[in-house]
Design an enzyme around this catalytic site. Structure first.
Site, PDB file in Angstrom:
ATOM      1  CB  CYS A 125      -6.999  -2.472  -6.521  1.00  0.00           C
ATOM      2  SG  CYS A 125      -8.184  -1.735  -7.668  1.00  0.00           S
ATOM      3  NE  ARG A 126      -1.269   2.698  -7.397  1.00  0.00           N
ATOM      4  CZ  ARG A 126      -0.727   3.814  -6.924  1.00  0.00           C
ATOM      5  NH1 ARG A 126      -0.120   3.813  -5.764  1.00  0.00           N
ATOM      6  NH2 ARG A 126      -0.776   4.918  -7.631  1.00  0.00           N
TER       7      ARG A 126
END
Length: 188
Positions: A125-126
């Site tokens: 994810c980020r």
């Protein structure tokens, strides 16, 4: 844990140190289970790094183009030989990541079976802190029949993570339904 009613507090206790503090990941990515890597957008967008890790599949748990997401897609990896799958999750307590648990687990299982069981999957994810580890925990529960406590401990042992409370609650719900279906170790 021999009970299926694992509490949010029990899971948060696994994620914090003795002072009650959460730790931020010490590296961009970590192998959290054989051939499953969890990490951040930095590695996801670095094809050379992915190649050096021999990644064959990518599961983007933050697909989208807002600041909260990582704007990659199948086209981004088109000439790399890496198989891509995206899940448009937001890292908020009220986002229903649970609807993607089976889809994510199926993709990870397929990725690991690739090349006669030599596939490697990068789940990101980020930050590699909440969404992506939650999907890997769900995978361990669905495909390896681990209870939520064991699955979270397995990932946390190899990477500093901090799934939000909404995701932890959804993993507890998955734990309850798997237990009710007789799919966890203590049911056998």
């Amino acid at each position: 844990m021999s009970e299926f009613n694992v509490t949010l507090q029990q899971l948060n206790d696994l994620l914090t140190d003795e002072s009650g503090f959460y730790s931020w990941p010490t590296k961009h990515c970590h192998e959290v289970f054989p051939r499953i890597y969890v990490g951040n957008a930095f590695v996801a967008m670095n094809v050379m790094r992915l190649k050096s890790l021999r990644i064959t599949h990518i599961l983007n748990a933050a697909e989208g183009d807002s600041d909260m997401h990582v704007n990659t897609n199948a086209e981004f990896y088109a000439d790399t030989g890496i198989v891509y799958h995206g899940i448009p999750a937001s890292d908020t307590d009220h986002f229903d990541l649970g609807v993607y648990f089976q889809e994510g687990a199926d993709f990870i299982e397929k990725a690991l079976a690739h090349k006669h069981g030599k596939g490697k999957v990068y789940v990101h994810c980020r930050e590699g802190y909440s969404r992506s580890p939650s999907l890997v925990i769900a995978y361990l529960m669905l495909k390896h029949h681990m209870d939520v406590h064991s699955a979270l401990a397995t990932v946390r042992q190899n990477r500093e993570i901090g799934p939000n409370d909404g995701f932890l609650r959804q993993l507890c719900c998955l734990n309850q339904s798997l237990s009710a279906e007789g799919k966890l170790p203590w049911n056998k």
